[in-house]
Scaffold this motif. Structure first.
Motif, PDB file in Angstrom:
ATOM      1  N   LYS A 132       0.837  -1.189   0.000  1.00  0.00           N
ATOM      2  CA  LYS A 132       0.000   0.000   0.000  1.00  0.00           C
ATOM      3  C   LYS A 132       0.881   1.253   0.000  1.00  0.00           C
ATOM      4  CE  LYS A 132      -3.811  -2.382   0.236  1.00  0.00           C
ATOM      5  NZ  LYS A 132      -4.724  -2.431  -0.938  1.00  0.00           N
ATOM      6  N   LYS A 133       0.336   2.312  -0.503  1.00  0.00           N
ATOM      7  CA  LYS A 133       1.039   3.590  -0.547  1.00  0.00           C
ATOM      8  C   LYS A 133       1.294   4.107   0.871  1.00  0.00           C
ATOM      9  CE  LYS A 133       0.585   8.337  -2.268  1.00  0.00           C
ATOM     10  NZ  LYS A 133      -0.273   9.290  -3.041  1.00  0.00           N
ATOM     11  N   GLY A 134       2.457   4.729   1.072  1.00  0.00           N
ATOM     12  CA  GLY A 134       2.771   5.331   2.361  1.00  0.00           C
ATOM     13  C   GLY A 134       3.985   4.722   3.036  1.00  0.00           C
ATOM     14  N   LYS A 135       4.345   5.280   4.206  1.00  0.00           N
ATOM     15  CA  LYS A 135       5.506   4.795   4.946  1.00  0.00           C
ATOM     16  C   LYS A 135       5.197   3.473   5.631  1.00  0.00           C
ATOM     17  CE  LYS A 135       7.966   9.101   5.937  1.00  0.00           C
ATOM     18  NZ  LYS A 135       8.562   9.962   6.996  1.00  0.00           N
ATOM     19  N   GLN A 136       6.146   2.574   5.537  1.00  0.00           N
ATOM     20  CA  GLN A 136       6.004   1.260   6.158  1.00  0.00           C
ATOM     21  C   GLN A 136       7.365   0.585   6.220  1.00  0.00           C
ATOM     22  OE1 GLN A 136       3.764  -1.326   3.102  1.00  0.00           O
ATOM     23  NE2 GLN A 136       3.537   0.799   2.392  1.00  0.00           N
TER      24      GLN A 136
END
Length: 416
Positions: free
Chosen positions: A284-288
Protein backbone atom coordinates in the motif's frame (compact mmCIF):
# COMPACT_ATOMS: atom_id res chain seq x y z
CA UNK A 1 44.74 -39.71 96.94
CA UNK A 2 47.71 -37.88 95.59
CA UNK A 3 49.04 -35.12 97.83
CA UNK A 4 49.47 -31.70 96.28
CA UNK A 5 52.25 -29.31 97.30
CA UNK A 6 51.48 -27.31 100.38
CA UNK A 7 52.94 -24.10 99.16
CA UNK A 8 52.75 -22.42 95.76
CA UNK A 9 55.92 -20.54 96.19
CA UNK A 10 58.07 -20.62 93.16
CA UNK A 11 60.90 -21.81 95.44
CA UNK A 12 59.12 -25.03 96.54
CA UNK A 13 57.90 -26.39 93.22
CA UNK A 14 58.43 -30.06 92.81
CA UNK A 15 59.77 -31.86 89.81
CA UNK A 16 58.31 -30.86 86.48
CA UNK A 17 55.48 -33.19 85.47
CA UNK A 18 55.55 -34.20 81.85
CA UNK A 19 59.20 -33.19 81.35
CA UNK A 20 60.71 -36.59 81.92
CA UNK A 21 60.44 -36.35 85.74
CA UNK A 22 59.74 -39.51 87.68
CA UNK A 23 57.73 -37.57 90.26
CA UNK A 24 54.14 -38.65 90.62
CA UNK A 25 53.11 -35.12 91.47
CA UNK A 26 51.88 -32.84 88.65
CA UNK A 27 53.80 -29.72 87.74
CA UNK A 28 52.64 -26.56 89.34
CA UNK A 29 51.08 -23.79 87.36
CA UNK A 30 53.71 -22.47 85.01
CA UNK A 31 54.58 -18.88 85.67
CA UNK A 32 55.46 -16.44 82.90
CA UNK A 33 58.69 -14.71 83.60
CA UNK A 34 58.52 -11.02 84.34
CA UNK A 35 61.09 -8.79 82.75
CA UNK A 36 62.20 -6.39 85.44
CA UNK A 37 64.34 -3.44 84.79
CA UNK A 38 64.15 -2.14 88.38
CA UNK A 39 65.23 -3.58 91.74
CA UNK A 40 63.98 -7.03 92.75
CA UNK A 41 60.72 -7.30 94.65
CA UNK A 42 60.95 -7.63 98.45
CA UNK A 43 60.71 -11.13 99.90
CA UNK A 44 57.22 -12.47 100.05
CA UNK A 45 56.08 -10.46 97.03
CA UNK A 46 57.13 -12.80 94.30
CA UNK A 47 54.92 -14.12 91.54
CA UNK A 48 52.63 -15.94 93.90
CA UNK A 49 53.30 -14.21 97.13
CA UNK A 50 51.70 -10.94 96.26
CA UNK A 51 50.99 -8.36 93.58
CA UNK A 52 53.92 -6.16 92.66
CA UNK A 53 53.41 -2.48 92.82
CA UNK A 54 52.53 -1.12 89.38
CA UNK A 55 54.15 2.00 88.07
CA UNK A 56 52.12 5.11 87.54
CA UNK A 57 52.04 6.69 84.12
CA UNK A 58 52.28 10.31 83.19
CA UNK A 59 52.09 11.24 79.52
CA UNK A 60 52.68 7.66 78.54
CA UNK A 61 55.90 7.24 80.66
CA UNK A 62 56.41 5.11 83.72
CA UNK A 63 57.18 6.50 87.16
CA UNK A 64 60.72 6.84 88.36
CA UNK A 65 60.92 3.34 89.85
CA UNK A 66 62.26 2.13 86.50
CA UNK A 67 59.55 -0.50 85.96
CA UNK A 68 58.57 -0.98 82.31
CA UNK A 69 55.88 -3.45 81.37
CA UNK A 70 56.54 -3.08 77.68
CA UNK A 71 53.02 -1.74 76.97
CA UNK A 72 53.48 1.93 77.65
CA UNK A 73 54.55 2.97 74.19
CA UNK A 74 51.64 1.50 72.23
CA UNK A 75 54.05 -0.07 69.76
CA UNK A 76 53.05 -3.69 70.34
CA UNK A 77 49.39 -3.85 69.38
CA UNK A 78 48.52 -0.32 68.49
CA UNK A 79 49.73 2.30 66.09
CA UNK A 80 52.77 4.44 66.86
CA UNK A 81 51.89 6.77 69.68
CA UNK A 82 49.51 4.30 71.37
CA UNK A 83 46.44 4.64 69.12
CA UNK A 84 45.54 1.03 69.81
CA UNK A 85 43.16 0.65 66.81
CA UNK A 86 45.13 -1.87 64.72
CA UNK A 87 47.01 -1.33 61.45
CA UNK A 88 45.37 1.10 59.00
CA UNK A 89 44.90 0.30 55.26
CA UNK A 90 46.64 2.63 52.85
CA UNK A 91 44.33 4.94 50.91
CA UNK A 92 43.25 3.47 47.49
CA UNK A 93 45.36 4.64 44.57
CA UNK A 94 42.48 5.71 42.32
CA UNK A 95 44.78 7.03 39.62
CA UNK A 96 46.46 3.64 39.33
CA UNK A 97 43.13 1.84 39.29
CA UNK A 98 41.79 4.15 36.56
CA UNK A 99 44.94 3.57 34.52
CA UNK A 100 44.64 -0.22 34.61
CA UNK A 101 40.91 -0.09 33.97
CA UNK A 102 41.53 2.02 30.86
CA UNK A 103 44.26 -0.34 29.70
CA UNK A 104 41.97 -3.33 30.16
CA UNK A 105 39.07 -1.71 28.27
CA UNK A 106 41.31 -0.64 25.38
CA UNK A 107 42.86 -4.11 25.18
CA UNK A 108 39.44 -5.77 25.04
CA UNK A 109 38.27 -3.35 22.33
CA UNK A 110 41.39 -3.88 20.24
CA UNK A 111 41.19 -7.67 20.50
CA UNK A 112 37.47 -7.64 19.67
CA UNK A 113 37.94 -5.29 16.72
CA UNK A 114 40.84 -7.26 15.27
CA UNK A 115 39.01 -10.54 15.76
CA UNK A 116 35.87 -9.17 14.11
CA UNK A 117 37.88 -7.85 11.16
CA UNK A 118 39.53 -11.19 10.42
CA UNK A 119 36.26 -13.05 10.94
CA UNK A 120 34.42 -10.75 8.52
CA UNK A 121 37.27 -10.71 6.00
CA UNK A 122 37.30 -14.51 5.89
CA UNK A 123 33.60 -14.59 4.98
CA UNK A 124 33.93 -12.53 1.77
CA UNK A 125 33.46 -14.66 -1.34
CA UNK A 126 36.21 -13.33 -3.61
CA UNK A 127 35.29 -15.20 -6.78
CA UNK A 128 35.51 -12.60 -9.56
CA UNK A 129 38.90 -12.19 -11.24
CA UNK A 130 39.05 -8.78 -12.92
CA UNK A 131 42.55 -9.56 -14.20
CA UNK A 132 40.81 -11.64 -16.90
CA UNK A 133 39.16 -8.52 -18.30
CA UNK A 134 41.10 -7.31 -21.35
CA UNK A 135 41.59 -3.93 -23.07
CA UNK A 136 40.47 -1.96 -20.06
CA UNK A 137 40.09 1.84 -20.04
CA UNK A 138 42.47 3.90 -17.93
CA UNK A 139 41.56 4.39 -14.29
CA UNK A 140 40.16 7.79 -13.43
CA UNK A 141 39.82 9.70 -10.17
CA UNK A 142 37.72 8.21 -7.39
CA UNK A 143 36.42 4.64 -7.18
CA UNK A 144 33.78 2.89 -9.32
CA UNK A 145 31.80 -0.10 -8.04
CA UNK A 146 29.64 -2.25 -10.31
CA UNK A 147 26.81 -3.48 -8.08
CA UNK A 148 24.79 -6.40 -9.43
CA UNK A 149 21.63 -8.01 -8.16
CA UNK A 150 21.31 -11.48 -9.63
CA UNK A 151 18.33 -13.80 -9.77
CA UNK A 152 20.46 -16.63 -8.40
CA UNK A 153 18.44 -19.15 -6.44
CA UNK A 154 21.50 -20.93 -5.06
CA UNK A 155 20.91 -22.34 -1.59
CA UNK A 156 17.14 -21.77 -1.74
CA UNK A 157 14.69 -24.55 -0.92
CA UNK A 158 11.50 -25.11 -2.90
CA UNK A 159 9.64 -23.48 -0.02
CA UNK A 160 11.93 -20.42 -0.20
CA UNK A 161 11.38 -20.09 -3.95
CA UNK A 162 7.63 -20.26 -3.49
CA UNK A 163 7.63 -17.79 -0.61
CA UNK A 164 9.81 -15.26 -2.45
CA UNK A 165 8.11 -15.77 -5.84
CA UNK A 166 11.43 -16.36 -7.57
CA UNK A 167 10.48 -19.29 -9.79
CA UNK A 168 12.89 -22.14 -10.44
CA UNK A 169 14.85 -21.09 -13.52
CA UNK A 170 18.27 -22.70 -13.90
CA UNK A 171 21.47 -20.65 -13.83
CA UNK A 172 21.39 -16.97 -13.00
CA UNK A 173 20.90 -13.65 -14.68
CA UNK A 174 21.27 -10.04 -13.65
CA UNK A 175 18.13 -8.55 -12.20
CA UNK A 176 19.66 -5.11 -11.62
CA UNK A 177 22.96 -3.34 -12.35
CA UNK A 178 24.30 -0.07 -10.94
CA UNK A 179 27.52 1.91 -10.99
CA UNK A 180 28.40 3.66 -7.74
CA UNK A 181 31.09 6.33 -8.03
CA UNK A 182 32.73 7.61 -4.84
CA UNK A 183 35.04 10.61 -4.66
CA UNK A 184 35.56 14.11 -3.32
CA UNK A 185 32.38 15.56 -4.83
CA UNK A 186 29.88 13.21 -3.27
CA UNK A 187 28.71 9.78 -4.41
CA UNK A 188 26.84 9.16 -7.67
CA UNK A 189 24.61 6.11 -8.14
CA UNK A 190 23.75 5.29 -11.77
CA UNK A 191 21.35 2.50 -12.72
CA UNK A 192 22.01 0.53 -15.91
CA UNK A 193 18.66 -0.79 -17.17
CA UNK A 194 18.87 -4.50 -17.91
CA UNK A 195 17.30 -3.87 -21.33
CA UNK A 196 20.02 -1.40 -22.34
CA UNK A 197 21.27 -1.98 -25.89
CA UNK A 198 25.02 -2.69 -25.85
CA UNK A 199 27.73 -4.23 -28.03
CA UNK A 200 29.53 -7.38 -26.91
CA UNK A 201 33.27 -6.70 -27.44
CA UNK A 202 36.12 -9.17 -27.79
CA UNK A 203 36.77 -10.98 -24.51
CA UNK A 204 38.61 -13.87 -22.88
CA UNK A 205 36.41 -16.65 -21.55
CA UNK A 206 36.44 -16.69 -17.75
CA UNK A 207 36.65 -20.50 -17.64
CA UNK A 208 38.09 -21.52 -21.01
CA UNK A 209 40.71 -18.79 -21.26
CA UNK A 210 39.93 -18.66 -24.98
CA UNK A 211 39.77 -15.30 -26.76
CA UNK A 212 36.47 -14.52 -28.49
CA UNK A 213 36.81 -11.67 -31.03
CA UNK A 214 34.13 -9.00 -31.15
CA UNK A 215 31.69 -9.12 -34.06
CA UNK A 216 29.66 -5.99 -33.35
CA UNK A 217 26.87 -8.11 -31.89
CA UNK A 218 24.13 -6.01 -30.23
CA UNK A 219 22.34 -7.47 -27.19
CA UNK A 220 20.59 -6.44 -24.01
CA UNK A 221 23.02 -5.71 -21.21
CA UNK A 222 21.89 -8.60 -19.01
CA UNK A 223 22.76 -11.03 -21.82
CA UNK A 224 26.47 -10.35 -21.26
CA UNK A 225 26.24 -11.73 -17.73
CA UNK A 226 24.21 -14.74 -18.86
CA UNK A 227 26.79 -15.52 -21.56
CA UNK A 228 30.02 -15.53 -19.51
CA UNK A 229 29.37 -14.18 -16.03
CA UNK A 230 30.75 -11.19 -14.12
CA UNK A 231 34.00 -10.82 -16.09
CA UNK A 232 32.20 -10.37 -19.42
CA UNK A 233 29.68 -8.05 -17.81
CA UNK A 234 32.49 -5.81 -16.53
CA UNK A 235 34.19 -5.95 -19.93
CA UNK A 236 30.93 -4.98 -21.69
CA UNK A 237 30.18 -2.08 -19.32
CA UNK A 238 33.72 -0.71 -19.65
CA UNK A 239 33.67 -1.05 -23.45
CA UNK A 240 30.31 0.71 -23.87
CA UNK A 241 30.97 3.49 -21.33
CA UNK A 242 34.73 4.04 -21.26
CA UNK A 243 34.56 3.97 -17.46
CA UNK A 244 37.06 1.84 -15.51
CA UNK A 245 35.37 -0.49 -12.98
CA UNK A 246 37.46 -0.87 -9.82
CA UNK A 247 35.34 -3.35 -7.86
CA UNK A 248 32.53 -5.81 -8.45
CA UNK A 249 29.81 -6.68 -5.90
CA UNK A 250 26.95 -9.15 -6.47
CA UNK A 251 24.10 -10.40 -4.30
CA UNK A 252 21.39 -12.99 -4.97
CA UNK A 253 17.71 -13.18 -4.06
CA UNK A 254 18.10 -15.10 -0.81
CA UNK A 255 21.02 -13.00 0.41
CA UNK A 256 19.13 -9.79 -0.22
CA UNK A 257 16.11 -10.95 1.81
CA UNK A 258 18.31 -12.26 4.63
CA UNK A 259 20.13 -8.94 5.02
CA UNK A 260 16.84 -7.04 5.26
CA UNK A 261 15.50 -9.44 7.90
CA UNK A 262 18.78 -9.38 9.87
CA UNK A 263 18.68 -5.60 10.14
CA UNK A 264 15.08 -5.72 11.36
CA UNK A 265 13.42 -4.45 8.18
CA UNK A 266 13.79 -1.25 6.19
CA UNK A 267 11.43 1.71 6.34
CA UNK A 268 10.27 2.91 2.92
CA UNK A 269 7.82 5.49 1.66
CA UNK A 270 5.98 3.60 -1.09
CA UNK A 271 4.89 6.14 -3.75
CA UNK A 272 1.82 4.18 -4.88
CA UNK A 273 -0.17 1.01 -4.30
CA UNK A 274 1.71 -1.88 -5.90
CA UNK A 275 0.24 -5.26 -6.74
CA UNK A 276 2.26 -7.56 -8.98
CA UNK A 277 1.60 -11.30 -9.17
CA UNK A 278 4.95 -11.99 -10.86
CA UNK A 279 7.09 -10.47 -8.08
CA UNK A 280 4.55 -11.16 -5.33
CA UNK A 281 4.32 -7.48 -4.36
CA UNK A 282 1.15 -6.40 -2.56
CA UNK A 283 2.01 -3.06 -0.98
CA UNK A 284 0.00 0.00 0.00
CA UNK A 285 1.04 3.59 -0.55
CA UNK A 286 2.77 5.33 2.36
CA UNK A 287 5.51 4.79 4.95
CA UNK A 288 6.00 1.26 6.16
CA UNK A 289 8.73 -1.16 7.23
CA UNK A 290 9.42 -3.87 4.67
CA UNK A 291 10.68 -7.30 5.70
CA UNK A 292 12.92 -9.39 3.47
CA UNK A 293 10.11 -10.95 1.43
CA UNK A 294 8.34 -7.62 0.87
CA UNK A 295 11.58 -5.82 0.04
CA UNK A 296 12.56 -8.36 -2.60
CA UNK A 297 9.12 -8.12 -4.18
CA UNK A 298 9.37 -4.31 -4.18
CA UNK A 299 12.74 -4.10 -5.96
CA UNK A 300 11.75 -6.75 -8.53
CA UNK A 301 8.42 -5.22 -9.53
CA UNK A 302 8.27 -3.66 -12.98
CA UNK A 303 5.05 -4.84 -14.67
CA UNK A 304 2.89 -2.85 -12.25
CA UNK A 305 4.86 0.36 -12.92
CA UNK A 306 4.15 2.82 -15.73
CA UNK A 307 7.83 3.23 -16.60
CA UNK A 308 8.50 -0.53 -16.35
CA UNK A 309 12.25 -1.17 -16.01
CA UNK A 310 13.16 2.54 -15.66
CA UNK A 311 10.77 2.97 -12.72
CA UNK A 312 12.01 -0.27 -11.22
CA UNK A 313 15.62 0.94 -11.25
CA UNK A 314 14.55 4.09 -9.40
CA UNK A 315 12.86 1.97 -6.73
CA UNK A 316 15.97 -0.18 -6.46
CA UNK A 317 18.14 2.89 -5.90
CA UNK A 318 15.82 4.21 -3.21
CA UNK A 319 15.68 0.91 -1.42
CA UNK A 320 19.43 0.18 -1.50
CA UNK A 321 20.15 3.67 -0.16
CA UNK A 322 17.60 3.17 2.63
CA UNK A 323 19.09 -0.25 3.43
CA UNK A 324 22.60 1.21 3.63
CA UNK A 325 21.29 3.96 5.88
CA UNK A 326 19.66 1.40 8.18
CA UNK A 327 22.80 -0.76 8.34
CA UNK A 328 24.93 2.27 9.28
CA UNK A 329 22.75 3.40 12.20
CA UNK A 330 24.11 3.23 15.79
CA UNK A 331 21.31 0.79 16.61
CA UNK A 332 22.89 -1.69 14.21
CA UNK A 333 26.60 -0.89 14.47
CA UNK A 334 26.73 -0.67 18.28
CA UNK A 335 24.43 -3.61 19.00
CA UNK A 336 26.32 -6.90 18.62
CA UNK A 337 23.05 -8.85 18.57
CA UNK A 338 22.13 -6.96 15.37
CA UNK A 339 25.56 -6.21 13.91
CA UNK A 340 26.91 -9.75 13.75
CA UNK A 341 23.77 -11.36 12.23
CA UNK A 342 23.64 -8.53 9.67
CA UNK A 343 27.31 -8.86 8.80
CA UNK A 344 27.01 -12.63 8.67
CA UNK A 345 23.96 -12.54 6.38
CA UNK A 346 25.49 -9.90 4.13
CA UNK A 347 29.01 -11.25 3.83
CA UNK A 348 27.86 -14.84 3.29
CA UNK A 349 25.69 -13.81 0.35
CA UNK A 350 28.02 -11.32 -1.36
CA UNK A 351 30.25 -12.24 -4.30
CA UNK A 352 33.07 -9.76 -4.87
CA UNK A 353 36.25 -9.39 -6.88
CA UNK A 354 39.55 -10.76 -5.62
CA UNK A 355 40.91 -7.31 -4.71
CA UNK A 356 37.86 -6.25 -2.69
CA UNK A 357 38.53 -5.56 0.98
CA UNK A 358 36.36 -4.72 3.97
CA UNK A 359 37.35 -1.07 3.81
CA UNK A 360 36.20 -0.96 0.18
CA UNK A 361 32.91 -2.53 1.22
CA UNK A 362 32.50 -0.01 4.03
CA UNK A 363 33.22 2.84 1.60
CA UNK A 364 30.52 1.50 -0.71
CA UNK A 365 27.89 1.31 2.05
CA UNK A 366 28.70 4.75 3.49
CA UNK A 367 28.54 6.27 0.01
CA UNK A 368 25.15 4.68 -0.63
CA UNK A 369 24.00 6.07 2.70
CA UNK A 370 25.22 9.48 1.51
CA UNK A 371 23.04 9.17 -1.60
CA UNK A 372 19.94 8.64 0.54
CA UNK A 373 20.98 11.53 2.81
CA UNK A 374 21.06 13.99 -0.07
CA UNK A 375 24.86 14.24 -0.20
CA UNK A 376 25.05 12.61 -3.64
CA UNK A 377 23.21 12.00 -6.90
CA UNK A 378 21.09 9.09 -8.12
CA UNK A 379 20.03 8.68 -11.73
CA UNK A 380 19.44 6.30 -14.63
CA UNK A 381 21.85 6.09 -17.49
CA UNK A 382 20.65 8.78 -19.98
CA UNK A 383 18.30 7.21 -22.52
CA UNK A 384 17.71 8.50 -26.06
CA UNK A 385 14.98 6.08 -27.12
CA UNK A 386 14.40 2.40 -27.82
CA UNK A 387 14.45 -0.06 -30.66
CA UNK A 388 13.04 -3.56 -30.68
CA UNK A 389 12.52 -3.48 -26.93
CA UNK A 390 16.15 -2.40 -26.29
CA UNK A 391 16.83 0.95 -24.61
CA UNK A 392 19.29 3.18 -26.48
CA UNK A 393 21.67 5.31 -24.45
CA UNK A 394 22.14 8.98 -25.21
CA UNK A 395 25.75 8.78 -26.37
CA UNK A 396 26.52 12.49 -25.98
CA UNK A 397 25.24 12.59 -22.40
CA UNK A 398 26.93 9.29 -21.53
CA UNK A 399 30.25 10.67 -22.78
CA UNK A 400 29.83 13.85 -20.69
CA UNK A 401 28.82 11.80 -17.63
CA UNK A 402 31.83 9.51 -17.93
CA UNK A 403 34.18 12.49 -18.33
CA UNK A 404 32.82 14.06 -15.14
CA UNK A 405 33.16 10.78 -13.25
CA UNK A 406 36.70 10.15 -14.50
CA UNK A 407 37.71 13.63 -13.38
CA UNK A 408 35.76 13.24 -10.13
CA UNK A 409 33.78 16.38 -10.89
CA UNK A 410 30.32 17.32 -9.74
CA UNK A 411 27.85 15.43 -11.94
CA UNK A 412 25.56 17.78 -13.84
CA UNK A 413 24.19 15.33 -16.41
CA UNK A 414 20.57 14.34 -15.90
CA UNK A 415 19.22 10.85 -16.52
CA UNK A 416 15.70 9.46 -16.84
Amino acid sequence: MTDWPEARSGDNRGGRYGRGSASAQPEGARVMRQVRRGPAAPPGQGAYGGVPQQPSYVDGHGSGDGYDSGYNTGQVYGTPGGGGHGPQRPAPDWRRRAKWTAITVVTVLVVTTVGTYFWADSKLNREVDLSKVIERPEKGEGTNYLIVGSDSREGMTDEDKKKLHTGSADGKRTDSMMILHTGDNGPTLISLPRDSNVEIPSFVGSDSGKTYPGTGRQVKLNAAYAEDGPELLVRTVEFNTGLHIDHYVEIGFAGFANIVDAVGGVEMDIPQDIKDTKSGADLKKGKQTLNGEEALAFVRTRYALAGSDLDRTKNQQKFLSALANQVATPGTVLNPFTLYPTMGAGLDSLIVDKEMGLFDLADMFWSMKGVSGGEGTSMNMPIAGSTGGNLLWDKAKVKQLVTQLNNDEKVTVKGD
